[in-house]
Each structure stands twice: as C-alpha cells, then as structure tokens.
Design a protein around this motif. Sequence first.
Motif, PDB file in Angstrom:
ATOM      1  N   SER A   1      32.145  41.697  44.564  1.00  0.00           N
ATOM      2  CA  SER A   1      32.080  41.471  43.119  1.00  0.00           C
ATOM      3  C   SER A   1      30.779  41.979  42.532  1.00  0.00           C
ATOM      4  O   SER A   1      30.757  42.553  41.427  1.00  0.00           O
ATOM      5  CB  SER A   1      32.246  39.976  42.818  1.00  0.00           C
ATOM      6  OG  SER A   1      33.505  39.513  43.245  1.00  0.00           O
ATOM      7  N   ALA A   2      29.672  41.796  43.256  1.00  0.00           N
ATOM      8  CA  ALA A   2      28.380  42.284  42.766  1.00  0.00           C
ATOM      9  C   ALA A   2      28.347  43.812  42.733  1.00  0.00           C
ATOM     10  O   ALA A   2      27.828  44.411  41.790  1.00  0.00           O
ATOM     11  CB  ALA A   2      27.256  41.750  43.643  1.00  0.00           C
ATOM     12  N   LEU A   3      28.910  44.458  43.767  1.00  0.00           N
ATOM     13  CA  LEU A   3      28.910  45.912  43.824  1.00  0.00           C
ATOM     14  C   LEU A   3      29.791  46.531  42.749  1.00  0.00           C
ATOM     15  O   LEU A   3      29.553  47.650  42.298  1.00  0.00           O
ATOM     16  CB  LEU A   3      29.370  46.385  45.210  1.00  0.00           C
ATOM     17  CG  LEU A   3      28.419  46.117  46.367  1.00  0.00           C
ATOM     18  CD1 LEU A   3      29.077  46.474  47.692  1.00  0.00           C
ATOM     19  CD2 LEU A   3      27.125  46.904  46.192  1.00  0.00           C
ATOM     20  N   LEU A   4      30.834  45.807  42.344  1.00  0.00           N
ATOM     21  CA  LEU A   4      31.758  46.324  41.338  1.00  0.00           C
ATOM     22  C   LEU A   4      31.421  45.863  39.931  1.00  0.00           C
ATOM     23  O   LEU A   4      32.022  46.332  38.964  1.00  0.00           O
ATOM     24  CB  LEU A   4      33.193  45.900  41.670  1.00  0.00           C
ATOM     25  CG  LEU A   4      33.779  46.521  42.938  1.00  0.00           C
ATOM     26  CD1 LEU A   4      35.150  45.930  43.241  1.00  0.00           C
ATOM     27  CD2 LEU A   4      33.871  48.037  42.814  1.00  0.00           C
TER      28      LEU A   4
ATOM     29  N   GLY B   1      39.276  54.249  40.961  1.00  0.00           N
ATOM     30  CA  GLY B   1      38.236  54.143  39.945  1.00  0.00           C
ATOM     31  C   GLY B   1      37.279  52.994  40.193  1.00  0.00           C
ATOM     32  O   GLY B   1      37.634  51.951  40.738  1.00  0.00           O
ATOM     33  N   LEU B   2      36.042  53.171  39.747  1.00  0.00           N
ATOM     34  CA  LEU B   2      35.002  52.152  39.838  1.00  0.00           C
ATOM     35  C   LEU B   2      34.604  51.752  38.432  1.00  0.00           C
ATOM     36  O   LEU B   2      34.624  52.573  37.511  1.00  0.00           O
ATOM     37  CB  LEU B   2      33.786  52.706  40.577  1.00  0.00           C
ATOM     38  CG  LEU B   2      33.983  53.082  42.042  1.00  0.00           C
ATOM     39  CD1 LEU B   2      32.790  53.883  42.549  1.00  0.00           C
ATOM     40  CD2 LEU B   2      34.186  51.832  42.888  1.00  0.00           C
ATOM     41  N   PRO B   3      34.230  50.487  38.213  1.00  0.00           N
ATOM     42  CA  PRO B   3      33.728  50.090  36.891  1.00  0.00           C
ATOM     43  C   PRO B   3      32.578  50.998  36.465  1.00  0.00           C
ATOM     44  O   PRO B   3      31.692  51.310  37.265  1.00  0.00           O
ATOM     45  CB  PRO B   3      33.269  48.646  37.120  1.00  0.00           C
ATOM     46  CG  PRO B   3      34.117  48.167  38.248  1.00  0.00           C
ATOM     47  CD  PRO B   3      34.325  49.357  39.144  1.00  0.00           C
ATOM     48  N   LYS B   4      32.596  51.401  35.247  1.00  0.00           N
ATOM     49  CA  LYS B   4      31.707  52.457  34.761  1.00  0.00           C
ATOM     50  C   LYS B   4      30.234  52.194  35.031  1.00  0.00           C
ATOM     51  O   LYS B   4      29.498  53.100  35.422  1.00  0.00           O
ATOM     52  CB  LYS B   4      31.942  52.649  33.258  1.00  0.00           C
ATOM     53  CG  LYS B   4      31.087  53.742  32.636  1.00  0.00           C
ATOM     54  CD  LYS B   4      31.387  53.875  31.159  1.00  0.00           C
ATOM     55  CE  LYS B   4      30.522  54.956  30.518  1.00  0.00           C
ATOM     56  NZ  LYS B   4      30.799  55.078  29.066  1.00  0.00           N
TER      57      LYS B   4
ATOM     58  N   LEU C   1      28.431  36.280  38.424  1.00  0.00           N
ATOM     59  CA  LEU C   1      29.687  36.842  38.898  1.00  0.00           C
ATOM     60  C   LEU C   1      30.837  35.944  38.480  1.00  0.00           C
ATOM     61  O   LEU C   1      30.745  34.715  38.575  1.00  0.00           O
ATOM     62  CB  LEU C   1      29.657  36.979  40.424  1.00  0.00           C
ATOM     63  CG  LEU C   1      28.541  37.886  40.944  1.00  0.00           C
ATOM     64  CD1 LEU C   1      28.497  37.843  42.459  1.00  0.00           C
ATOM     65  CD2 LEU C   1      28.761  39.307  40.473  1.00  0.00           C
ATOM     66  N   ASN C   2      31.919  36.553  38.031  1.00  0.00           N
ATOM     67  CA  ASN C   2      33.074  35.797  37.550  1.00  0.00           C
ATOM     68  C   ASN C   2      33.975  35.405  38.707  1.00  0.00           C
ATOM     69  O   ASN C   2      35.056  35.943  38.897  1.00  0.00           O
ATOM     70  CB  ASN C   2      33.837  36.620  36.516  1.00  0.00           C
ATOM     71  CG  ASN C   2      33.014  36.852  35.260  1.00  0.00           C
ATOM     72  OD1 ASN C   2      32.331  35.945  34.794  1.00  0.00           O
ATOM     73  ND2 ASN C   2      33.079  38.058  34.718  1.00  0.00           N
TER      74      ASN C   2
ATOM     75  N   VAL D   1      26.970  49.656  40.218  1.00  0.00           N
ATOM     76  CA  VAL D   1      25.987  50.383  41.002  1.00  0.00           C
ATOM     77  C   VAL D   1      26.657  51.471  41.835  1.00  0.00           C
ATOM     78  O   VAL D   1      26.104  52.572  42.018  1.00  0.00           O
ATOM     79  CB  VAL D   1      25.173  49.410  41.886  1.00  0.00           C
ATOM     80  CG1 VAL D   1      26.058  48.757  42.946  1.00  0.00           C
ATOM     81  CG2 VAL D   1      24.001  50.124  42.552  1.00  0.00           C
ATOM     82  N   LEU D   2      27.868  51.222  42.323  1.00  0.00           N
ATOM     83  CA  LEU D   2      28.567  52.226  43.122  1.00  0.00           C
ATOM     84  C   LEU D   2      28.961  53.432  42.276  1.00  0.00           C
ATOM     85  O   LEU D   2      28.884  54.579  42.740  1.00  0.00           O
ATOM     86  CB  LEU D   2      29.815  51.616  43.766  1.00  0.00           C
ATOM     87  CG  LEU D   2      29.565  50.508  44.789  1.00  0.00           C
ATOM     88  CD1 LEU D   2      30.895  50.045  45.394  1.00  0.00           C
ATOM     89  CD2 LEU D   2      28.618  50.977  45.882  1.00  0.00           C
TER      90      LEU D   2
END
Length: 462
Positions: A250-253, A292-295, A398-399, A298-299
């Motif tokens: 969750s933190a990475l995304l 896809g990755l969240p815009k 984090l949610n 960090v990734l």
Amino acid sequence: MELDKMDENDWKYHGEGNKSLVVSHLQHCKVLRLLKFPSEDSAHTRQTAEQAFRHIPNIVDYSKYVMKPLLGEKYVHSGEVVKLPLDFVRQLSLKVQQERPGTNDSFFASIKFFCSDIVMPPQNQRCYDSICCILIPKCGFLPFSRHITKECKRKVCRFCMHQHYKANLLKSKQRMYVALKNLLEEPQNNLKIFKGGELIFSCKDDAKQQPELNDLIQHLRPYFPHSNSLYNGHQPGKAVLNEFIQVICSALLSGGDSNRSGEPRKVHLSESRPHCEASPFPRDLLRNGNHGLPKDSVLAKILQVQMLDNLDIEGIYPLYKRVEQYLEEFPRERNRLQIDGPYNESFMDTVKNCPSEDDGSVEYAVGKVHQYRVAMTAKDCSVMITFAPCEEDEEHQLNLEKPRFTYSVSILDLDPKPYEGIPHQYKLDTKIVNYYLRSTQALPPSSLYKERQECTLLFHAV
C-alpha cells in the motif's frame, strides 16, 4: 549541531556499502555518509585528486538538481556537504570498527580524505585537520505528523535472463505481494528492517543460514494485534506477515497526496513498448492497462526515470564511442559537454531536451549518454519506507481497514553513475546475454556473439 564540537559517542554505526559508510546520530535525525576509496589492487582506475575533490559536491548537486526534479521533492533528500574534524573521524573509526560486519580493514584507513585544498592519501592525513562528508536528514523518521542479441533482448528482458525464474500469472499487486514474500524469505543483501532505529531483520553476512522469520513476526505482533488469532484460515504468524506485506504494498502504491476519489490514478506504458516474452504476466492484461501504477506513487516515479533509457546499452555504447572520438580530437570540450559535471540546471536541460532523432551530432550522443546514466541511477536506487501507528485524524496515512499507519517513503542511493563505467556495463551485458543463450538453448560457442574493436556485434542464425 556544532560541527567543531563533534563527539564520536553521539553517533552509532548504521551500515555501509562498497563505496561509503553511514553513521546516525543518537538524538538528532541526521546521518553522516563518508566515502571510501578503492584499495590499491582495485580493478578500477583511482580518481585523480581533482576528480576526487569534486566528487562529494557532485553527489549532492546531482541529487538536488537532477534526481529530485525527476523523482519528486517529497521522495529525495539531498543533504549538504560538511567538514568534520579529523580527530573526530579517527575516534569514530575506532568506535564503529567492532560493529562493522565481516571486515577487518580500518574504516579510517579506507575513507576518502576531502580537504580544503587537495585530496591526500591516508599516509599524509596528519597534514590536514578536516574531512568533507555528506550530512543527510535521517529518512528512518517520519518527517510529518505529530508522532543475447538485440532482437533477443526485445523479446526477453534482462531480469528474466538473469534470474531465470517461473511464476504464476498474477496481477500487479499480487505480483508485488509474491515478490515481497520471496524477499522476506531470501533477503540476501536487498532487504533490511529496523524497529526504533535498531536492525531486527537482514541477511547475516557472516552466516549461511537465512534470517529467522519467527523473530521478525514477534517484533511485528504488537502492530497487528487482530492477527494474533486465526485469520482467514492462516496461522497467526502467517497472518502477521501477510498484513505486513500488504502495508508495504500500500505504501509503494500510494501517491502520498490525498486522493479523495479513492480511484487510483494510473500511468501507462506506451502501447508500442515491447514486453518481455519470459514474463509470467499475461500480455493482454498489459495492453489493457492493468499493469498501471498510481501516478504519484514512488514506483511510478522510479519507472518514469528508468524509461529515459530507451536504447539500452548496445544502443548507448556506439554513442559513447562517438563522444570519445570527439573528445580525443577536442579534449577541451569535455567541460562544455559536462561529462564530469557540474550537475546543475544546464545538465538537467540536456537530459530533458535531448532530440528524439539522431542527427549525427555529438550533442545528441552526449544527451542520450546522460539520459542513460540518469536511468541507471534509478535502476540501482534503494527505497526506504517508514511506518508508525497513527490516530484517526492523521493526514498522511494508508487506507487500510485495520490497523492504520502513518508512513513516509524516501528514495536513496542516487549517486551519479560514472561516464567511464559504460564500457564495463557493455561487457557485463554481453556476458549476461551469452549466459542466457547458453543456458536456455544450449548453443555452441560459435553461435555466441563476441565484442570487436569497432564494437560491432555479429550474429549467426540458429
């Protein structure tokens, strides 16, 4: 913090790599990074005094003017160049020596001596009274809150060549979960976990056995109290690890910024970008955007910088040779082309505004080489994630259903990759592709490509 009144007892050993050693302050959220120089029998050419003197400021400027704009200010902490009393460094060396793993060499005898006038070898150290190093904010604390061939390589990526693995067909987050689970089981030197600033989990350099997951679980239990009973059919220990991995994912995304809609914003790769044929991820899912990755994650930021390299080493190497040939004829142009820095806004403009088409100029070649070096930094960086239990009204959290964590994500190890290292990377790439071809197709030696003086690769049909 008064640099002229430094006390070695206020600092503790934090870790080290091949090029530097890091100590952290016991009270202030600061770390000192001191660079080491290669041993006399090193395969790499030793830097000249002038090059070495510029190296530490270059590291800071590269992080500040190149990597921070590309990766985002919230992820990159550049630090500052400071001078340390020589006697303090000598006493610090004695203090941390016993804590250094698997080494008998003296830290004091292996650091670079960056003095105000010139860099001197250790035998002349008494001529100077100060050493330059980098003072960096300690990222382990939360900064907010109240608390083969070219055709072959188009089909199979380097990771799959090198790792030679098989896996189930999983979606992105599931793949992340599997990767993190495997990393916990086989951390090697790629994962370290700290609790309250103390190392609680890593691969032991002086032992063959893997770190004990049960010990890690005991450290994590207080943060996941609802997992201490049977959870979703898993035993308590496995449930704790499952929750811990989900928190990391969750933190990475997470984008770090509030996204009230709850819908992750994604960044998509180009439809024309080739996909690795050895990857277990279905190609139709990739084309549909499920990779896809969240815009603002960090990734996604790291991936965007990695993609500055769109030629790979076999495309960059001829351009490197073009630059080398030009510099042989016009050696004074080295400074104008910023081959060795300075890493400033002008260097950044060259990286961002390199033409897309090769016009045969040295400027194009230099631009692509600089892009490649920046991309290589992003391919070899480290990510640090910090968690702490938070209250309901925390802003950066984090949610997750339960528990909830305040978090911070930082990107480390952002030193510039040396221009002179490109030939070594080219040779290493050749070895990797040849090994892959041998191990997968059992090809005779005559079918493997070889490096020639003109750097031309010859291929034979198989």
